[in-house]
Motif scaffolding. Structure first.
Motif, PDB file in Angstrom:
ATOM      1  N   ALA A 155       0.825  -1.208   0.000  1.00  0.00           N
ATOM      2  CA  ALA A 155       0.000   0.000   0.000  1.00  0.00           C
ATOM      3  C   ALA A 155       0.862   1.262   0.000  1.00  0.00           C
ATOM      4  O   ALA A 155       0.575   2.231  -0.722  1.00  0.00           O
ATOM      5  N   VAL A 156       1.932   1.267   0.806  1.00  0.00           N
ATOM      6  CA  VAL A 156       2.814   2.438   0.851  1.00  0.00           C
ATOM      7  C   VAL A 156       3.507   2.631  -0.492  1.00  0.00           C
ATOM      8  O   VAL A 156       3.613   3.758  -1.006  1.00  0.00           O
ATOM      9  N   LEU A 157       3.972   1.552  -1.089  1.00  0.00           N
ATOM     10  CA  LEU A 157       4.629   1.654  -2.394  1.00  0.00           C
ATOM     11  C   LEU A 157       3.648   2.166  -3.447  1.00  0.00           C
ATOM     12  O   LEU A 157       4.039   2.914  -4.353  1.00  0.00           O
ATOM     13  N   TRP A 158       2.376   1.758  -3.337  1.00  0.00           N
ATOM     14  CA  TRP A 158       1.349   2.254  -4.274  1.00  0.00           C
ATOM     15  C   TRP A 158       1.181   3.765  -4.130  1.00  0.00           C
ATOM     16  O   TRP A 158       1.106   4.495  -5.132  1.00  0.00           O
ATOM     17  N   LEU A 159       1.126   4.254  -2.890  1.00  0.00           N
ATOM     18  CA  LEU A 159       0.993   5.698  -2.674  1.00  0.00           C
ATOM     19  C   LEU A 159       2.200   6.448  -3.222  1.00  0.00           C
ATOM     20  O   LEU A 159       2.055   7.528  -3.816  1.00  0.00           O
TER      21      LEU A 159
END
Length: 854
Positions: free
Chosen positions: A674-678
């Motif tokens: 999720a953090v990498l997506w953001l």
């Protein structure tokens, strides 16, 4: 003072009498003349208090309507004749707007209030009207604790009526009490009029009695309908200066024009069933609205909160049908659920609203009922049915610019039995449907690529919303977790979609299939009644043989465990969970990051075509602006879906006979993804949104600040104290879990990549980096957070707001600011771009001051 005045009066009277007698004796020796005047009449006797003979009160002039109450109208007076059989019985009172003035957000047909009431005989020839409240109850009236509960729960007396007459029936040996209700219903009383909050909101003051009257009172077998016209004095709107008032209010044109507001109200008084429906205890694994109260039992060792599902009463017509149903045959219920379509509905949409009701028939068939629910289209010629009559449920059509629809119900607080429902359908819901479907479906469905949809497409969308709202009125809550049970790649599979749909529940907020790509061949993008819905209706409406609700509860729990093992798609995820990333509005699939990537791919297909799809000859760019804003809103939804995974907590409600934990942290791999997506989709500038063909037509700037606001909102949401503390707690329990240090590292590495790569930092990235530093400094130097306890969440105490200064949050924050300080100091000598250099120097100064504030 009073005694002194009395003495003076008596003295004067005494002197006057002596003087007259003296004159008689002195001046006239004849015998006194005989008085010729008649003696003074005796004062009329005051009428004896209490009831008068029935025929003196209810005269031959009475116009009578028989039903729940026998209603008499004599000239302009109204009387209720209440039989002893109704005295003490509980009655549901429902008051609705019948017609309204031009009041923003208020429409004829909407419910104002509801209250259980009871008439009872009272001392001094009175009849009391009590407001009945179901808060604390004791089921055994013979038990001593019953008296204790009664002593602590006195029901308020809302009105006292004089007993005008008593009608005795010599044949049936029964009697009825006659009361006059004219002034009561004409006046302003809380149960049958506007609630205090509503009057405050609308700036209404005292009722105007000379402009308020009873229009009609009609009685039916189980209900009495009262139609009144009420005029309230109103405070005219004042010009607005300065800050807004803390008290919400609505300005009404009538108040400005005449200083008064006139409305028509309809009150339905409907007798509650003499035998309450058998309860079906609430189960938080199935999403039903619920009612309940606290129970005090003689043999109990503590109080119990008894909560039960809200549902309609469906019963076999006779014993023969009951036997058939037990053998597995479908039977028709004694009383089906019928929704009448408002004659005010535009004709071309009526059939779609009806279909939205009829679509639920297959779900009720799974529960053993055929023809259990249907829609009926009313026309102006149907004069036998009034939509204000509490015996009829309806879909009311409101001429409103509100983009919404809603589905409430009125239920018996003793059992949860739904008595009736009025679905509110606002005309402008079609605008909302158009915006949703164009944004989520236009990449795949060519029919969505224009400002005005064809009637067939709009009709299908209306049908879907109708089914959703009907679902609420038969007891179902939103199931925000339903769509998370579907693998994302299945949303691109035409065969899967044809069989299952893109979500197992129409009660989910999973509007349209935004994951399907143009090349997939998926044609059906909107939701329908699915596997969860069918299971949930079976759970609530199947006929069970248990003697008590407790027996049924055990049977249903076993059924659920067995069914869930076979089909996990019947899972329910509550709409109220703030932490579980599987339960989200407007969300699809079991992988938020993958689903959002597909969604953004479709948005990127739509944006370059928006100017062409929304243009109209001789029109400005309002439609382009509206459509573009919806694209941005949808993009922000995807950001929210992904962000909820970070620091997320899965909640899977279970009973004691099920294995496994109820609460589990979101897996580390999911949080890191999720953090990498953001980082990739948000913090790396989403330049695809800045389409010059659009931006130059709808705004004077170039959208840099708009992008910065999206990034800032995302970062602030990501770095909230409660989310950071959850990461700290999870890591303390399991060091292998995703930690706060890893979150800060992953975000800083992405946002400050230019400090390492020596690339030029553009305006959008400079803004984002400043936001990052300001947010980190706010965490480090923010004020202390107070607060005690928390709020109840499904019986679980959610902690009070976190004070970062008392946790590891500030320690980790300081460490990352120091690391960034070192990076910037190392980068500055090698930075050649002037704006980037200015920016690094500015940020470095802010960090140094923040780390050592003076």
């Amino acid at each position: 003072m009073l005694k002194t005045q009395t003495k003076i009066a008596l003295l004067a009277l005494s002197c006057f009498t002596i003087s007259v007698n003296a004159q008689d004796k002195k001046g006239d020796t004849k015998a006194p003349a005989v008085a010729t005047t008649a003696p003074a009449p005796k004062p009329a006797e005051a009428p004896k208090p209490g009831p008068r003979p029935y025929k003196e009160v209810i005269t031959d002039k009475a116009k009578t309507s028989k039903g729940l109450f026998t209603v008499h109208k004599i000239d302009e007076k109204f009387f209720f004749e209440i039989p002893d059989s109704i005295m003490g019985k509980e009655i549901m009172s429902i008051t609705r707007f019948a017609k309204v003035a031009t009041i923003p957000g208020t429409y004829g047909g909407e419910m104002l209030n509801r209250q259980v009431i009871r008439f009872e005989k009272a001392p001094e020839n009175k009849v009391f009207l009590r407001a009945v409240q179901y808060i604390n109850v004791s089921p055994d009236s013979a038990a001593p604790i019953y008296k204790a509960v009664k002593n602590s729960n006195v029901e308020p007396i809302a009105q006292a009526f004089d007993l005008k007459a008593i009608k005795k029936d010599s044949i049936s040996k029964t009697s009825s009490s006659v009361i006059e209700v004219t002034e009561f219903f004409k006046g302003d009383n809380q149960i049958f009029s506007l609630p205090p909050y509503t009057k405050t909101t609308y700036k209404l003051t005292a009722i105007a009695p000379d402009r308020s009257y009873i229009q009609s009172i009609k009685s039916y077998p189980i209900n009495t309908e009262i139609r009144t016209v009420k005029t309230f004095n109103a405070i005219p709107p004042m010009p607005s200066f300065g800050a807004p008032s803390p008290v919400p209010s609505v300005n009404i044109p009538g108040a400005a024009a005449a200083g008064a507001v006139t409305i028509e109200l309809n009150t339905s008084m409907i007798l509650l069933p003499s035998t309450p429906m058998k309860k079906r205890y609430f189960d938080n694994r199935i999403g039903y609205f619920a009612s309940g109260y606290t129970v005090f039992e003689e043999g109990g060792q503590r109080t119990e909160d008894q909560t039960f599902a809200v549902r309609w009463r469906l019963e076999p017509k006779n014993a023969e049908d009951a036997a058939k149903q037990k053998r597995g045959e479908l039977i028709e219920p004694k009383k089906p659920i019928v929704y009448y379509i408002d004659p005010a509905t535009p004709e071309k949409w009526r059939k779609y609203l009806k279909l939205g009701v009829d679509d639920w028939q297959k779900a009720f068939e799974a529960a053993g009922w055929k023809n259990a629910i249907r829609g009926e289209i009313l026309t102006e010629k149907d004069t036998t049915i009034s939509l204000e009559d509490a015996r009829y449920s309806a879909i009311r059509y409101f001429a409103s610019d509100i983009e919404n629809a809603y589905g409430p119900n009125v239920n018996d607080p003793r059992s949860g039995e739904i008595l009736e429902s009025h679905i509110g359908w606002y005309h402008n819901v079609m605008k909302l449907l158009k915006k949703w479907y164009m944004t989520q479906g236009a990449a795949v469905d060519p029919r969505a690529r224009k400002n005005k949809f064809d009637d067939e497409l709009m009709g299908d969308l209306i049908r879907f919303v109708s089914s959703h709202e009907v679902g609420h009125t038969i007891g179902l809550r939103h199931n925000y977790g339903s769509s998370s049970t579907v693998p994302v790649e299945k949303l691109r599979d035409p065969k899967w979609i044809a069989e299952h749909g893109h979500t197992p529940s129409i009660m989910d907020y999973a509007r349209f299939n935004y994951v399907a790509q143009p090349e997939d061949g998926v044609k059906d993008l909107y939701p329908r009644i699915g596997e969860y819905d069918i299971w949930a209706i079976k759970w609530a409406y199947q006929t069970l043989d248990g003697v008590t609700p407790e027996d049924d509860q055990k049977t249903l729990s076993k059924q659920y465990i067995q069914e869930f093992a076979k089909n996990p798609r019947i899972w329910f995820g509550t709409e109220t969970n703030p932490y579980d990333p599987r339960t989200q509005s407007e969300c699809l699939g079991d992988d938020n990051m993958l689903a959002s990537d597909y969604g953004i791919k479709n948005l990127k297909r739509i944006v370059p075509n928006l100017t062409e799809w929304t243009k109209e000859e001789a029109q400005d760019f309002d439609m382009l602006t509206e459509s573009y804003n919806e694209i941005v809103t949808q993009y922000r939804r995807y950001i929210g879906h992904v962000s909820k995974n970070i620091g997320g907590v899965y909640e899977t409600p279970k009973t004691a006979d099920q294995q496994g934990a109820v609460y589990e942290p979101t897996p580390k791999s999911v949080q890191k993804s999720a953090v990498l997506w953001l980082n990739r989709q948000v913090f790396d500038t989403p330049s695809w949104l800045l389409d010059d063909k659009i931006i130059t037509k709808i705004r004077p700037d170039y959208g840099v600040d708009a992008i910065s606001r999206i990034q800032e909102a995302t970062l602030n949401n990501l770095f909230t104290s409660d989310r950071l503390q959850r990461l700290v707690e999870m890591n303390a329990k399991n060091p292998a879990s995703y930690s706060l240090d890893e979150l800060f590292t992953d975000v800083r590495t992405s946002i400050w990549s230019e400090a390492r790569t020596r690339k030029v930092t553009d305006a959008t990235r400079r803004n984002l980096q400043k936001v990052y530093v300001e947010r980190m400094l706010a965490i480090l130097n923010g004020p202390a957070v107070g607060g005690q306890g928390g709020f109840s969440f499904r019986g679980t105490v959610v902690p009070a707001p976190v004070d970062p200064r008392k946790t590891d949050i500030t320690s980790v924050t300081r460490g990352h600011l120091l690391a960034l300080k070192s990076e910037l100091k190392a980068a500055l000598p090698l930075t050649t771009d002037k704006m980037t250099k200015y920016h690094f120097e500015d940020v470095l100064s802010r960090i140094e001051k923040g780390l050592d504030p003076k």
